[in-house]
Design a protein around this motif. Structure first.
Motif, short mmCIF file in Angstrom:
data_model
loop_
_atom_site.label_atom_id
_atom_site.label_comp_id
_atom_site.label_asym_id
_atom_site.label_seq_id
_atom_site.Cartn_x
_atom_site.Cartn_y
_atom_site.Cartn_z
N TYR A 111 0.80 -1.24 0.00
CA TYR A 111 0.00 0.00 0.00
C TYR A 111 0.82 1.28 0.00
N THR A 112 2.16 1.20 0.11
CA THR A 112 3.05 2.37 0.19
C THR A 112 2.54 3.38 1.21
N SER A 113 2.08 2.90 2.36
CA SER A 113 1.37 3.75 3.31
C SER A 113 2.11 3.93 4.63
N LEU B 6 -2.99 3.98 8.06
CA LEU B 6 -3.65 2.98 7.22
C LEU B 6 -4.74 2.25 8.00
N THR C 94 -8.37 -2.38 4.54
CA THR C 94 -7.36 -3.01 3.69
C THR C 94 -7.18 -4.50 3.95
N MET D 273 -1.49 6.19 -6.03
CA MET D 273 -1.88 5.16 -5.07
C MET D 273 -2.81 5.74 -4.00
N GLN E 7 -4.75 6.20 -0.63
CA GLN E 7 -4.39 5.82 0.73
C GLN E 7 -5.66 5.55 1.53
N PHE E 8 -5.79 4.32 1.99
CA PHE E 8 -6.98 3.92 2.73
C PHE E 8 -6.78 4.23 4.21
N ASN F 40 -9.81 2.37 -8.20
CA ASN F 40 -9.30 1.54 -7.11
C ASN F 40 -9.31 2.24 -5.76
N TYR F 41 -10.00 3.38 -5.66
CA TYR F 41 -10.07 4.09 -4.39
C TYR F 41 -11.29 3.69 -3.57
N GLY G 110 -10.46 -1.43 -2.95
CA GLY G 110 -9.17 -2.11 -2.96
C GLY G 110 -8.29 -1.59 -4.06
N VAL G 111 -6.96 -1.70 -3.86
CA VAL G 111 -6.02 -1.13 -4.82
C VAL G 111 -5.58 -2.12 -5.89
#
Length: 484
Positions: free
Chosen positions: A181-183, A188, A193, A426, A428-429, A455-456, A459-460
């Motif tokens: 997720y690069t979060s 997060l 997620t 990407m 961010q959730f 995808n927002y 899920g991504v």
């Protein structure tokens, strides 16, 4: 009542995988529709596929974006079947089905059966040097931590520290989940997620107990692999762009595809009579329906006008995004000290490296590179390290190559290098994501002739994006039929 012979015109804005899935689903549904439907797909760039992009270097198949998709969410597999691509699907290579985590400067194998947050097998975990004995004992004591009963949504950091301890988060969970997720783990949302872990806590009172009983949302626990559930991933023989190419051909055979066509503005008719109008630099076109298959912030920019659309634009703008980059490089295997006997390496933030993760594409799938060559995909940026995205191409390339030398022993000049940047790509959730998505849906519901995909929402991954596009197409078709 006779059916109007004039076709209902639907526009799809955005040629990424969500938009392609939406356009394809519209065309499929039109075959059995009493009303003719005309589909047009608009894409601002000169190519379709969004972040999916396969290139070739000599006999190497190189992925600049996603290299695979997960199969326990059925929408990617189902679409491949409908497109006649089922015989092109390939699994990951069993010989290297494990991952590595950088630990005090050295790559260390993730314990077999470790499932993102917790171990399903005890002995490999206990033997691993990734945690101290204090950290291991704290993690194993998770079985005695009471389940949370107040219903408060937690961040990944809050959940993991509460159940497993800080060391487990910093040394194992943060790099593994961050690689997906690069979060920032403190922001997060675990519920948005990785909800299966929340469900395991509630059902079994312990995540470890749930994993050891084979839980994980329908048998999705891979106890033989280390790290992510690699046994659940597939790709296509010729690379991920095969999916894009097949969708392009299917859509173009019946509908219209316009590349290099920038939509400047979208105006929905709140009376529900006209649908929506797309404004371009040199013209405007009216449609009975429009599907916006773009990142949330891009859709918000197209809708920003005042009135009813501003509420939806504000809701879309509330979804934060992170930027990242992937440096793809091809090397002689003889120039790499590490055997690369895994699918990839993830790097904890506390290791103070500039790179987030490295995927060994030639190990992940067969026939991606000839014998003697290695394909590395190195990830940079994300929510925790955004500053590196401001570097120019030469600086960023050198930064990556320097870190690859230090952590994997990559020497010499690469045979091929390609830097792919993904600014604000990407979603961010963050905690509260579900509420933000509900606000978007409520605001969109009052704008007839308009649907959203991307995808927002849920899920991504590629299957999630496909599902969102297909759902938007189905909702749009149902809406049009109700007004016939």
């Amino acid at each position: 009542m006779p059916v109007d012979p004039h076709p209902r015109r639907i526009a799809v804005v955005g040629g990424g995988i969500a938009g392609l899935a939406a356009a394809h689903r519209l065309i499929v549904l039109a075959r059995n529709s009493p009303q003719p439907i005309e589909v047009t797909l608009f894409e601002a760039s000169d190519r379709l596929g969004g972040i999916i992009r396969t290139t070739r270097f000599e006999d190497c198949i190189v992925e600049e974006g996603p290299d695979s998709f997960i199969t326990n969410k059925p929408w990617g597999i189902d679409l491949c079947r409908r497109l006649g691509l089922e015989d092109r699907l390939i699994p990951t290579d069993d010989r290297y089905r494990k991952s590595l985590i950088l630990h005090r400067g050295q790559p260390v194998e993730t314990p077999e059966g470790f499932n993102l947050l917790a171990p399903a097998k005890m002995w490999p975990f206990l033997k691993s040097p990734l945690l101290s004995w204090r950290g291991k004992l704290r993690m194993l004591s998770e079985r005695f931590v009471s389940r949370r009963t107040d219903g408060v949504e937690e961040s990944l950091e809050q959940f993991v520290v509460r159940r497993f301890g800080r060391e487990a988060l910093d040394r194992i969970v943060q790099p593994m989940v961050g690689g997906i997720y690069t979060s920032d783990p403190s922001k997060l949302s675990l519920k948005a997620t990785l909800p299966r872990f929340v469900e395991m806590e509630q059902k079994y009172g312990s995540v470890i107990r749930g994993l050891r009983r084979g839980s994980g949302g329908g048998g999705e626990t891979d106890t033989q692999a280390s790290g992510a559930r690699y046994g659940l991933f597939v790709s296509l023989k010729g690379g991920m762009s095969e999916l894009v190419d097949r969708l392009r051909d299917a859509i173009g055979a019946v509908g219209r595809i316009e590349l290099r066509t920038q939509v400047r503005h979208v105006q929905s008719d709140v009376r529900g009579e006209q649908g929506a109008t797309l404004q371009f630099a040199d013209r405007e076109e009216n449609f009975d329906g429009v599907i916006l298959a773009l990142p949330a912030h891009q859709s918000a920019a197209l809708l920003r006008t005042g009135g009813d659309q501003s509420e939806l634009a504000d809701a879309l703008d509330a979804i934060p995004y992170a930027s990242s980059a992937i440096l793809v490089s091809v090397h002689r295997s003889a120039d790499i000290r590490h055997p690369l006997d895994a699918f990839g390496l993830v790097i904890p933030h506390l290791e103070c490296r500039r790179i987030l993760a490295v995927s060994f594409l030639h190990r992940k799938f067969l026939d991606r590179a000839p014998e003697g060559l290695a394909i590395l995909r190195t990830f940079v940026g994300g929510e925790l390290q955004p500053k590196y995205l401001s570097y120019d191409e030469q600086q960023l390339t050198q930064l990556v190559l320097d870190d690859l030398r230090d952590v994997l022993g990559v020497e010499g000049e690469p045979l091929f290098v390609k830097l792919a940047r993904y600014p604000n790509a990407m979603p961010q959730f963050h905690v509260g994501h579900a509420a933000r998505v509900e606000r978007i849906r409520a605001a969109a519901a009052v704008l007839p002739g308009l649907a959203l995909a991307g995808n927002y929402t849920e899920g991504v991954g590629i299957p999630d994006a496909i599902h969102s596009g297909e759902q938007a197409a189905e909702a749009m078709t149902k809406q049009l039929h109700s007004t016939v």
